[in-house]
Design a protein around this motif. Structure first.
Motif, mmCIF file in Angstrom:
data_model
loop_
_atom_site.group_PDB
_atom_site.id
_atom_site.type_symbol
_atom_site.label_atom_id
_atom_site.label_comp_id
_atom_site.label_asym_id
_atom_site.label_seq_id
_atom_site.Cartn_x
_atom_site.Cartn_y
_atom_site.Cartn_z
ATOM 1 N N LEU A 167 0.921 -1.175 -0.133
ATOM 2 C CA LEU A 167 -0.034 -0.006 0.095
ATOM 3 C C LEU A 167 0.939 1.102 0.073
ATOM 4 N N VAL A 168 0.766 2.130 -1.034
ATOM 5 C CA VAL A 168 1.625 3.400 -1.179
ATOM 6 C C VAL A 168 0.657 4.630 -0.603
ATOM 7 N N LEU A 169 1.037 5.320 0.311
ATOM 8 C CA LEU A 169 0.440 6.596 1.003
ATOM 9 C C LEU A 169 1.183 7.686 0.425
ATOM 10 N N ASN A 170 0.640 8.807 -0.097
ATOM 11 C CA ASN A 170 1.178 9.994 -0.509
ATOM 12 C C ASN A 170 0.182 10.965 0.372
ATOM 13 N N SER A 171 0.748 11.359 1.756
ATOM 14 C CA SER A 171 -0.048 12.363 2.256
ATOM 15 C C SER A 171 0.383 13.897 1.903
ATOM 16 N N GLY A 172 -0.691 14.695 1.372
ATOM 17 C CA GLY A 172 -0.266 15.821 1.373
ATOM 18 C C GLY A 172 -0.873 16.638 2.348
ATOM 19 N N SER A 173 -0.573 18.247 2.172
ATOM 20 C CA SER A 173 -1.300 19.032 3.142
ATOM 21 C C SER A 173 -2.676 18.981 3.331
ATOM 22 N N SER A 174 -3.413 18.726 2.144
ATOM 23 C CA SER A 174 -4.749 18.781 2.253
ATOM 24 C C SER A 174 -5.316 17.273 1.578
ATOM 25 N N SER A 175 -4.687 16.534 1.116
ATOM 26 C CA SER A 175 -5.087 15.258 0.513
ATOM 27 C C SER A 175 -4.260 14.265 0.826
ATOM 28 N N VAL A 176 -4.735 12.856 0.659
ATOM 29 C CA VAL A 176 -4.281 11.727 0.833
ATOM 30 C C VAL A 176 -4.334 10.970 -0.474
ATOM 31 N N LYS A 177 -3.324 10.552 -1.233
ATOM 32 C CA LYS A 177 -3.481 9.767 -2.602
ATOM 33 C C LYS A 177 -3.079 8.229 -1.898
ATOM 34 N N TYR A 178 -3.887 7.163 -2.497
ATOM 35 C CA TYR A 178 -3.138 5.842 -2.051
ATOM 36 C C TYR A 178 -3.187 5.104 -3.398
ATOM 37 N N ARG A 179 -2.433 4.095 -3.390
ATOM 38 C CA ARG A 179 -2.593 3.017 -4.412
ATOM 39 C C ARG A 179 -2.179 1.517 -3.772
#
Ligand code: ADP
Ligand code: UVW
Ligand code: MG
Length: 378
Positions: free
Chosen positions: A5-17
């Motif tokens: 699971l890849v998590l890309n947590s930005g300041s106002s969003s979380v993208k995942y794959r």
């Protein structure tokens, strides 16, 4: 098959794959974290929403099939030059780097902490935006200011979007059959940066101590005379926070013409809007300057690679930035460019020009698994 699971947590969003090998099992994004009227109050709520979405699709976070979680971390400072297995000690060091990336690292940390709470048994890996640029020479990394001050405060060029530059430079070199060649990568998204890569090693990159330096971006100014900052404070009467907002959030294309979405800028340009025309020409002029600079840094160039939302989709930006450079061996074929081919240079041009979709999530998954197999080998 390993499941990551890849998590890309930005300041106002979380993208995942969620990936099984290179196959995408599920992906998505939770947006507007913490904004007024948003149902997602904080990163805790966002991660819960991600977990719920995954469970809905039959991939609950509690699945025993999950091998690892990989996290994007924006600033690794001087400490982290490689993807790293996350421990309490590593978290402490990422926390110490918050002053260098106050917008990005706290969000990344929130993602890490919540994911560890949900799955304390799973290995988790931090993949740093800065890591790929750790090979740039002191000549390229050092700002010409008092060395003791710079040393004490860790002021130097770190560079960002490294995961994308690593992935795209490799793919571009392979695409033109020069796996050890010289590549200029232009990552043009909301944030934008350029890099000069030789045989897989980064030699220079346009972002600096923070992601503000370099190219003109959606809302960030990129390069300017540092005295402008002093002048804004002394003569303009602005506070440091106001200047920060002006340069990071209200600069770039937004500051120049009121729109940061390149699609909208191009529509206005086509309709003859003079503000959009100026903004577009400032954007392309700056891009062209970095292409010239990195051509000189590399000496010879095998391929120029465009990536990111603008780089992958805007034939007008690509054609404008590279126009009139035939003497450098650079020539874009207008038909290939507008058709959206992978290779857009003319057949006889010495320098190939390629459009390479970036895939930061895939690269993070690969690096995560590499760290884990290294750890298992002991
Ligand atoms: N067809 C297109 N033509 C021009 N620009 C585009 C097109 N599609 C997307 N973009 C631009 O790409 C930018 C977003 O890039 P992206 O890489 O998705 O951003 P992020 O850095 O947030 O990941 C926006 O400025 C958007 O306008
Ligand atoms: C570091 C950085 O600029 O990232 P982004 O483009 O995602 O804002
Ligand atoms: Mg992006």
């Amino acid at each position: 098959m390993s499941r990551v699971l890849v998590l890309n947590s930005g300041s106002s969003s979380v993208k995942y794959r969620l990936l099984s090998g290179d196959e995408r099992l599920a992906s998505g994004m939770v947006e507007r974290i913490g904004e007024a009227g948003s149902p997602v109050a904080d990163h805790g709520a966002a991660l819960k929403a991600v977990a719920a979405e995954l469970a809905d699709r039959g991939f609950g976070l509690d699945s025993p099939e999950l091998t690892a979680i990989g996290h994007r971390v924006v600033h690794g400072g001087k400490t982290f030059t490689e993807p790293t297995l996350i421990t309490d000690e590593v978290i402490k060091k990422i926390e110490e780097l918050v002053p260098l990336a106050p917008l990005h690292n706290p969000a990344n940390l929130a993602g890490i902490e919540i994911a560890r709470r949900l799955r304390p048994d799973l290995p988790q890996v931090a993949v740093f935006d800065t890591a790929f640029h750790s090979t740039i020479s002191p000549a390229a990394a050092t700002y010409a200011i008092d060395r003791q001050v710079a040393e004490r405060l860790s002021i130097r060029r770190y560079g960002f979007h490294g995961t994308s530059h690593a992935y795209v430079s490799r793919e571009a070199a392979l695409a033109v059959g020069r796996p050890l060649g010289n590549v200029i990568v232009l990552h043009l998204g909301n944030g934008a940066s350029a890099s000069a890569v030789s045989a897989g090693r980064c030699l220079d990159t346009s972002m600096g101590m923070t992601p503000l330096e370099g190219l003109v971006m959606g809302t960030r100014s990129g390069d300017l005379d540092p005295a402008v900052v002093l002048y804004l404070g002394r003569t303009g009467g602005m506070s440091l926070d106001e200047i920060d907002t002006l340069l990071n959030r209200r600069g770039g294309m937004l500051g120049l013409c009121g729109d940061n979405d390149m699609r909208v800028v191009e529509k206005r340009l086509a309709a003859g809007d003079p503000d959009a025309r100026l903004a577009f020409s400032v954007y392309c002029h700056q891009l062209r300057k970095y292409i010239g600079a990195y051509y000189a840094v590399l000496g010879t160039v095998d391929v120029i690679a465009f990536t990111g939302g603008v780089g992958e989709n805007s034939s007008l930006v690509r054609e404008t930035a590279l126009a009139g450079l035939e003497a450098l061996g650079i020539a874009v074929d207008p038909v290939r460019n507008r058709r959206g081919d992978r290779l857009i240079s003319t057949g006889d041009a010495a320098v190939k020009v390629a459009v390479i979709p970036t895939d930061e999530e895939l690269e993070i998954a690969h690096q995560t698994l590499e760290v884990i197999s290294r750890t298992n080998r002991g």
